[in-house]
Design a protein around this motif. Structure first.
Motif, short mmCIF file in Angstrom:
data_model
loop_
_atom_site.label_atom_id
_atom_site.label_comp_id
_atom_site.label_asym_id
_atom_site.label_seq_id
_atom_site.Cartn_x
_atom_site.Cartn_y
_atom_site.Cartn_z
N LEU A 104 0.82 -1.21 0.00
CA LEU A 104 0.00 0.00 0.00
C LEU A 104 0.86 1.26 0.00
CD1 LEU A 104 -2.79 -0.94 2.58
CD2 LEU A 104 -3.13 -0.41 0.16
N VAL A 105 1.87 1.28 0.86
CA VAL A 105 2.69 2.49 1.00
C VAL A 105 3.53 2.72 -0.25
CG1 VAL A 105 4.60 3.52 2.28
CG2 VAL A 105 2.69 2.45 3.51
N LYS A 106 4.13 1.66 -0.75
CA LYS A 106 5.00 1.81 -1.92
C LYS A 106 4.22 2.33 -3.12
CE LYS A 106 8.93 -0.63 -3.94
NZ LYS A 106 9.69 -1.90 -3.97
N LYS A 107 2.98 1.87 -3.30
CA LYS A 107 2.18 2.27 -4.46
C LYS A 107 1.50 3.62 -4.28
CE LYS A 107 0.83 -2.31 -6.22
NZ LYS A 107 -0.31 -3.25 -6.32
N PHE A 108 0.94 3.84 -3.08
CA PHE A 108 0.02 4.96 -2.92
C PHE A 108 0.50 6.04 -1.94
CE2 PHE A 108 -2.56 1.12 -3.85
CZ PHE A 108 -3.03 1.50 -5.10
N PHE A 109 1.44 5.72 -1.07
CA PHE A 109 1.88 6.69 -0.06
C PHE A 109 3.41 6.70 0.02
CE2 PHE A 109 -2.21 4.84 1.17
CZ PHE A 109 -3.00 5.98 1.24
N PRO A 110 4.08 6.93 -1.10
CA PRO A 110 5.55 6.77 -1.14
C PRO A 110 6.31 7.77 -0.28
CG PRO A 110 4.73 7.75 -3.19
CD PRO A 110 3.53 7.32 -2.42
N SER A 111 5.65 8.83 0.19
CA SER A 111 6.36 9.79 1.04
C SER A 111 6.58 9.26 2.46
CB SER A 111 5.58 11.11 1.11
OG SER A 111 4.33 10.93 1.74
N LEU A 112 5.89 8.19 2.83
CA LEU A 112 6.04 7.62 4.17
C LEU A 112 7.25 6.69 4.23
CD1 LEU A 112 2.33 6.76 5.06
CD2 LEU A 112 3.68 8.66 5.95
N HIS A 113 8.05 6.82 5.27
CA HIS A 113 9.15 5.90 5.51
C HIS A 113 8.64 4.73 6.34
CE1 HIS A 113 12.42 9.25 4.98
NE2 HIS A 113 11.81 8.91 3.85
N ILE A 114 9.00 3.51 5.90
CA ILE A 114 8.54 2.30 6.59
C ILE A 114 9.68 1.69 7.39
CG2 ILE A 114 7.54 0.03 6.35
CD1 ILE A 114 6.26 0.79 3.83
N HIS A 115 9.41 1.44 8.69
CA HIS A 115 10.34 0.73 9.55
C HIS A 115 9.77 -0.66 9.80
CE1 HIS A 115 11.76 4.81 11.45
NE2 HIS A 115 11.82 4.80 10.13
N ALA A 116 10.58 -1.69 9.60
CA ALA A 116 10.14 -3.06 9.83
C ALA A 116 10.16 -3.34 11.33
CB ALA A 116 11.05 -4.04 9.10
N SER A 117 9.00 -3.68 11.86
CA SER A 117 8.84 -3.92 13.29
C SER A 117 9.63 -5.14 13.76
CB SER A 117 7.35 -4.14 13.59
OG SER A 117 7.15 -4.67 14.88
N THR A 118 9.88 -5.18 15.06
CA THR A 118 10.47 -6.39 15.65
C THR A 118 9.57 -7.59 15.42
OG1 THR A 118 11.44 -7.30 17.68
CG2 THR A 118 9.41 -6.05 17.93
#
Length: 747
Positions: A104-118
């Motif tokens: 979802l983020v990569k396609k539609f919300f690319p301004s958000l940085h994603i951190h992979a949770s523990t």
């Protein structure tokens, strides 16, 4: 030193976040009242979050929002609405568990940085590459890793433009995060949805080793390991504690701030960690970091250890001495509470009131004047105002348009029309353009990102009209079962391999029908050996519960199926795996119910699988469950323990329910529910959805339960798939202790 060392602090409520900010945190992680894995924390409203972001940024502190739960299909519209809001808040990153969010983020919300949770259990090289491929900018490494492993993964992460963070203080889970289902199984509250009931802290009947709390670990403290973490290249030092109060957060953050500053300035460490013992703790250990998994990691008391520590530190023995020491500590604790309360009271996260002044005269532009933080901004229309009686831009029309103005940072409290002449107009299109320019200034001089509407997903047809059976075995002695069925036969590989040993590879060579099944956890040399099996055998197809092996299969062009322990719960997770890594199919999570399954959309040419019979894993640990239960003469876990140990036992909680503590040779110690998962309802409900129904015949996790006739089980399951309803009753009679409660209750 010039490299920034980020101190990342927890924020369960507004006061705790304020406390972290004034104590010197470089970043805060916090959650809303939805989509976050700490629902026992007070958490924030959306307005709270916006105010926190503004306050934190004033202190040069970043804010990361936890969206670290698995997402259900029906929640996607609500999640999308939230993401549409978040992109205009200035949030510095989101912390994610669900693989669907990456899509979802990569396609539609690319301004958000994603951190992979523990919760994504990141512990090997392939997983770093997997996360980089799907769009992660940061990975929280598994708490079980040692410094050598952390250094290796961090170097690889940096090569792939991914940052790493490591927990340095706070509670430790006995289980691998993201691989714990104990709360879900035992009381229906899934840790993967933020509702962990902490079964690992529960009291059990006294074990043979004399323990009432055999799963309870001390708290984590890397206080004296800071130089090693810096040398390992770790980007962020993370403190656990979103259910802790402001006094705890301030004390721990302030202590760590002083430690980091001292080390940066002098290259030396502060020796005094006494402040950390004045707030809640279960005593401290750094054994995971040191790779020294001793019995000393455990403590037979899950409650606050601060008073016990004070007694020991002051050698308080007599009743009078103990009373004095404990009163002193209570006074210290109260002093901390009062001091922190006074500090946070001065910090304000409320929205600022804003006045908009509208002006315009004949043959002049329509103008809006805004004053923000003592700065004045003027927005003008392109065209000039003209006379119009019929379509005049009235104060009512302007107020209506600007009252609907949605801004998360300011309250538009007052309109001033005193300088606006009557009976004038401009095109309403230009009025909208002016409003958009005002929005730009109120958004920190950044363009407002328009809301996204997700396109509907198509549900593609099954690959096979009728569902088939598949079976899992872990012993070559069961190879003869293949003579009884056309079912796919998966062969379960262990979690640990003897270095350069070809035993598992040779089994697969001798049995070309076996499809390799890779476990969820593969650390260090065990990941390397698992990859070697892939490279030497080049199988046509595999099932993997480990995303590192998934990445390697993708890289080699090997067809791979996402196993059940990837816990897939929505269509977008399927798309992430298919579109980014050419995944051919996936098991759908056994944690979700029929209503949560039914709307999942199948990607094109994609296989969907579901397990209908298996032992119910509650948790898997890198620590040893046997040290505190049946006992062990070894002071710590050795390299050969996983390969050689054949211990098995049960633990019984105070409610009288027993759980099998079991492991396969080469496996991590695991705890299983006393019931087997048996679910014929899923076949009745979803034969039109699933291509394959799966049964586990490994005997792993069966504990003391009677072993089943596997040939008969295969026959009855196949009869049931062919339409023989009586076969279900026959199997239920064979498997006398079973449940499908997860399928009934869901998440």
């Amino acid at each position: 030193m010039s490299r920034k060392i980020e101190l990342l602090a927890p924020g369960g409520d507004v006061d705790a976040i304020k406390a972290a900010i004034i104590a010197g945190a470089n970043a805060i992680y916090c959650g809303l009242d939805i989509f976050n894995a700490r629902n026992r924390a007070a958490n924030l409203s959306f307005d709270d979050l916006v105010g926190i972001i503004k306050l934190a940024h004033e202190y040069e502190c970043e804010v990361f929002l936890t969206l670290n739960v698995v997402i259900l299909e029906h929640e996607i519209p609500t999640l999308t609405k939230l993401l549409n809001q978040l992109v205009n808040t200035g949030i510095d990153g989101i912390i994610v568990q669900d693989l669907g969010l990456f899509n979802l983020v990569k396609k539609f919300f690319p301004s958000l940085h994603i951190h992979a949770s523990t919760q994504l259990t990141t512990h090997n090289e392939g997983q770093i590459l997997f996360l980089a491929k799907i769009g992660a900018t940061r990975a929280n490494l598994s708490r079980e890793l040692n410094l050598t492993e952390i250094k290796l993964l961090t170097a690889l992460a940096h090569d792939n433009e991914v940052l790493t963070e490591v927990f340095v203080h706070g509670a430790l889970c006995i289980a691998f995060s993201g691989q714990c289902y104990s709360s879900s199984v035992s009381v229906g509250n899934s840790g993967n949805r933020g509702r962990c009931s902490q079964a690992c802290r529960d009291e059990y009947e006294v074990t043979a080793a004399g323990n009432k709390f055999p799963l309870n670990l001390k708290d984590n403290s890397a206080w004296f390991d800071l130089p090693d973490l810096v040398e390992a290249g770790v980007d962020s030092l993370k403190i656990e504690g979103r259910i802790k109060g402001a006094q705890y957060v301030h004390t721990v953050v302030d202590s760590w701030r002083q430690q980091i500053n001292t080390f940066v300035d002098t290259g030396k460490l502060l020796a005094d960690d006494s402040a950390l013992y004045k707030v809640f703790n279960r005593d401290f250990t750094n054994s995971f970091l040191k790779g020294n998994l001793t019995k000393d990691m455990f403590i037979d008391n899950p409650r606050d250890n601060s008073f016990t520590h004070a007694n020991e530190k002051n050698n308080a023995i007599s009743v009078v001495q103990i009373q004095e020491v404990q009163q002193d500590l209570r006074d210290d604790k109260n002093k901390i509470v009062d001091e922190v309360a006074a500090k946070v009271a001065t910090l304000n996260i409320d929205k600022s009131d804003l006045s908009l002044s509208f002006s315009g005269q004949l043959d002049t532009p329509f103008t809006v004047t805004i004053v923000i933080d003592e700065k004045t901004f003027i927005v003008e229309s392109n065209s000039k105002m003209i006379a119009s009686e019929q379509s005049a831009v009235t104060s009512d029309a302007i107020a209506k348009r600007f009252k609907s103005f949605k801004n998360s940072r300011y309250n538009v409290a007052e309109f001033d029309f005193s300088q606006l002449a009557d009976s004038l107009t401009i095109p309403f299109k230009e009025l909208t353009e002016v409003k958009n320019k005002v929005a730009y200034y109120l958004n920190g001089e950044k363009n407002v990102i328009p809301a996204v509407t997700l396109p509907p997903l198509a549900s593609h047809p099954k690959l096979n009209e009728k569902p088939t059976l598949s079976i899992l075995i872990s012993d070559e002695k069961d190879a003869h079962l293949g003579d009884l069925t056309d079912a796919d036969i998966y062969f379960k590989l262990p979690e640990s391999f003897k270095k350069r040993c070809n035993k598992q590879r040779d089994i697969l060579v001798r049995n070309p029908r076996f499809i390799p099944w890779f476990p969820a956890v593969l650390i260090g040399k065990d990941y390397i050996e698992a990859v070697r099996i892939l490279e030497e055998l080049k199988p046509e197809r595999i099932v993997t519960n480990n995303t590192g092996i998934a990445y390697k299969a993708f890289e080699m062009g090997i067809e791979w199926i996402a196993g059940p322990f990837l816990n897939t719960t929505n269509s977008y997770a399927l798309l992430t795996m298919q579109e980014e890594l050419n995944c051919a199919g996936a098991f759908i999570s056994n944690e979700i119910n029929r209503n949560q399954i039914k709307n999942i959309k199948r990607p094109a040419n994609f296989k969907m699988l579901y397990s209908i019979y298996h032992p119910i894993l509650m948790m898997t640990s890198r620590q040893c469950f046997f040290q505190q239960t049946v006992g062990c003469n070894k002071p710590s876990i050795e390299d050969g323990c996983m390969l050689k140990c054949q211990k098995a036992t049960t633990i019984t909680n105070v409610k009288g329910i027993s759980f099998a503590v079991d492991k396969q040779l080469g496996g991590y110690p695991s705890i299983y529910n006393h019931e087997q998962f048996l679910n014929f309802d899923a076949v009745r409900d979803f034969s039109d959805l699933f291509d394959e129904f799966f049964i586990d015949l490994t005997d792993i996790g069966s504990g003391s339960k009677e072993k089943q006739d596997k040939a008969q089980l295969i026959k009855h399951f196949e009869d049931f798939l062919a339409g023989d309803q009586q076969a279900a009753a026959t199997v239920t009679g064979m498997v006398t202790v079973s449940t499908n409660a997860q399928y009934q209750q869901g998440l």
